[in-house]
Write a protein that holds these residues in place. Structure first.
Motif, short mmCIF file in Angstrom:
data_model
loop_
_atom_site.label_atom_id
_atom_site.label_comp_id
_atom_site.label_asym_id
_atom_site.label_seq_id
_atom_site.Cartn_x
_atom_site.Cartn_y
_atom_site.Cartn_z
N GLU A 111 0.83 -1.20 0.00
CA GLU A 111 0.00 0.00 0.00
C GLU A 111 0.87 1.26 0.00
N ALA A 112 1.93 1.21 0.82
CA ALA A 112 2.82 2.37 0.89
C ALA A 112 3.52 2.59 -0.46
N GLU A 113 3.97 1.50 -1.08
CA GLU A 113 4.63 1.62 -2.39
C GLU A 113 3.65 2.15 -3.43
N ARG A 114 2.41 1.65 -3.34
CA ARG A 114 1.40 2.11 -4.30
C ARG A 114 1.17 3.61 -4.13
N ALA A 115 1.06 4.02 -2.87
CA ALA A 115 0.84 5.45 -2.62
C ALA A 115 2.03 6.28 -3.11
N ARG A 116 3.23 5.74 -2.87
CA ARG A 116 4.41 6.49 -3.30
C ARG A 116 4.47 6.60 -4.82
N ILE A 117 4.17 5.48 -5.50
CA ILE A 117 4.21 5.49 -6.96
C ILE A 117 3.17 6.46 -7.51
N ILE A 118 1.98 6.44 -6.90
CA ILE A 118 0.93 7.35 -7.38
C ILE A 118 1.35 8.80 -7.16
N ALA A 119 1.96 9.06 -5.98
CA ALA A 119 2.40 10.44 -5.70
C ALA A 119 3.49 10.87 -6.68
N ALA A 120 4.43 9.95 -6.94
CA ALA A 120 5.51 10.28 -7.88
C ALA A 120 4.95 10.51 -9.27
N ALA A 121 4.00 9.67 -9.66
CA ALA A 121 3.40 9.83 -10.99
C ALA A 121 2.66 11.16 -11.09
N ASP A 122 1.94 11.50 -9.99
CA ASP A 122 1.23 12.78 -10.00
C ASP A 122 2.21 13.95 -10.12
N GLU A 123 3.28 13.83 -9.33
CA GLU A 123 4.27 14.92 -9.37
C GLU A 123 4.90 15.04 -10.75
N GLN A 124 5.23 13.86 -11.33
CA GLN A 124 5.84 13.88 -12.66
C GLN A 124 4.86 14.44 -13.70
N ALA A 125 3.58 14.05 -13.54
CA ALA A 125 2.59 14.56 -14.49
C ALA A 125 2.46 16.08 -14.37
N GLN A 126 2.47 16.56 -13.11
CA GLN A 126 2.37 18.02 -12.94
C GLN A 126 3.60 18.72 -13.50
N ARG A 127 4.76 18.08 -13.27
CA ARG A 127 5.97 18.70 -13.81
C ARG A 127 5.96 18.71 -15.33
N LEU A 128 5.52 17.59 -15.91
CA LEU A 128 5.42 17.54 -17.36
C LEU A 128 4.43 18.58 -17.88
N ARG A 129 3.35 18.72 -17.12
CA ARG A 129 2.35 19.69 -17.55
C ARG A 129 2.91 21.11 -17.49
N ARG A 130 3.63 21.38 -16.38
CA ARG A 130 4.24 22.72 -16.28
C ARG A 130 5.26 22.94 -17.38
#
Lengths: 181, 267
Positions: free
Chosen positions: B178-197
């Motif tokens: 669960e922790a890994e899943r949450a971390r991966i989702i957070a990293a993906a969100d951050e990367q998506a936001q960075r890509l969007r920016r």
């Protein structure tokens, strides 16, 4: 800058020689004629300026050239000195500096006037008067025609350039219209 | 060595005792030791002729000289009270008498001494080594058994707690997942936001550059058109007017300043 400094030193020395017998005008004219001739021929510059040729042959060539141009002894000795010291290619700069010095000594100033179309005699006379009044010296006009100016004229007096051409105005307008960056 | 001497003494007593036995029934089987020992030879001549039926034939039984008296004994048994005659030392016994007992005893003692001198040490060493080996094997076996029992107890304890450990492991694995899943989702969100920016920044830069290029092209085209029109339409009078205005500016403006270009102000 180094060439200019060297040219000024040689021109000052030649001017001092000319001032002794008041022949500075003739010296300047002859040196300008020789520089003009040198500037016309790349082969002549190569023959006189390349140290691969023996100095005696280069001196003989210069002597023949001086004879053909009927240069005075002072100018001959001067250009021979330039040959010996390897400064003969600085001759156009020296001639220009000498002309400036002679003009300054005579209270004159040279003005290069570039116009889009040839100036008429009356405009040229009025321009000379206006420039003399502006600079406080007698002005010798050197005229050039450059159609790319579109209209108006450009005067260069010493280091001062006054650009009153349409081309300059269009460039200024373009720079003003275009945003920075 | 003591035990050997004791064995020898016991043998001697038994031999002597056998030789001096009295009142022993003739029908007793095997009494007095084996007959093959040769210490006392049975007196066959004295065997009772009227042996009771069913009585064992005591072939090796010791019989003294008194066995001859069995003829007179009723029922075939020895009579009590008769002393057995032992040949102690006579080298040439008469027929029917045993060999000298002292010689036999001497032979026996010599044999015992020889056995004690040459046979005992190897046997002792062998027995000692064997004893030590067996002791060591027994100790090892006990140790191994103790270890095996300890290991068995350990495994039994582990098996007893196996379900609990499995449950704990599964719970830990689920938590880590669960922790890994949450971390991966957070990293993906951050990367998506960075890509969007980054994409937005790139788009903005591209738009700015395109706008600048369009403006530059438009201005260049406009200036070029204006220059072309001016070239076509400027007359000699216009050229003269430009020079006139330049002369006026030369006369009116301060020395060193650039004269007002033609076409401005008065134009």
């Amino acid at each position: 800058m180094i060439v200019g400094s060297i040219a000024r030193r040689y021109a000052k020395a030649l001017l001092s020689l000319g001032l002794e017998d008041q022949s500075q005008e003739a010296l300047a004219r002859q040196l300008d004629e020789l520089a003009h001739t040198l500037g016309q021929s790349a082969e002549l510059r190569e023959a006189l300026g390349n140290p691969i040729f023996p100095l005696s042959e280069r001196k003989a060539t210069m002597e023949a050239l001086c004879t053909r141009l009927a240069l005075t002894r002072i100018v001959r000795n001067f250009v021979m000195l330039l040959l010996e010291r390897g400064r003969v290619l600085a001759l156009p700069d020296i001639a220009r500096e000498l002309g400036v010095m002679v003009d300054a000594h005579a209270g004159r100033v040279r003005a290069l006037v570039t116009s889009a179309t040839p100036l008429g005699p009356d405009l040229e006379a009025r321009l000379r008067v206006a420039l003399e009044k502006r600079h406080g010296k007698k002005v010798l006009l050197e005229k050039l025609v450059d159609p790319t100016l579109i209209g108006g004229l450009v005067t260069e007096v010493g280091d001062v350039t006054c650009d009153g051409s349409i081309r300059y105005q269009m460039e200024a307008l373009k720079a003003a219209l275009l945003p920075a960056g | 060595m003591r035990s050997l001497w004791a064995a020898l003494a016991l043998g001697a007593v038994l031999v002597l005792g056998g030789g001096t036995a009295t009142g022993q029934p003739a029908g007793q089987p095997g009494a007095g030791g084996p007959a093959k020992a040769g210490a006392l030879r049975p007196h066959r001549a004295g065997l009772p002729k009227a042996r009771p039926a069913g009585a064992p034939h005591a072939k090796g039984a010791l019989h003294g000289k008194g066995a001859a008296h069995a003829k007179a004994a009723p029922g075939g048994g020895h009579g009590g009270g008769h002393a057995v005659h032992v040949n102690w030392y006579r080298a040439s016994p008469p027929p029917g008498e045993s060999q000298p007992f002292l010689a036999t005893l001497f032979n026996f003692i010599v044999l015992g001494l020889l056995l004690g001198r040459f046979g005992y040490p190897p046997i002792r060493d062998f027995v000692k080594a064997r004893h030590e080996t067996i002791s060591k094997d027994l100790a090892d076996a006990q140790r191994l058994r103790a270890e095996a029992e300890a290991r068995l107890k350990e495994y039994e304890a582990k098996i007893a707690n196996l379900d609990h450990e499995i449950a704990t492991l599964l719970q830990g694995i689920r938590a880590e997942g669960e922790a890994e899943r949450a971390r991966i989702i957070a990293a993906a969100d951050e990367q998506a936001q960075r890509l969007r920016r980054d994409a937005e920044s790139t788009i903005a830069q591209d738009m700015k550059r395109a706008r600048h290029e369009i403006e530059q092209e438009a201005v260049t085209a406009a200036i070029g058109t204006a220059e072309r029109i001016l070239r076509e339409r400027i007359t000699d009078a216009d050229q003269r007017g430009f020079v006139e205005r330049y002369l006026v500016s030369l006369a009116t403006e301060a020395p060193g300043a650039t004269p007002t270009p033609p076409g401005r102000g008065a134009a």
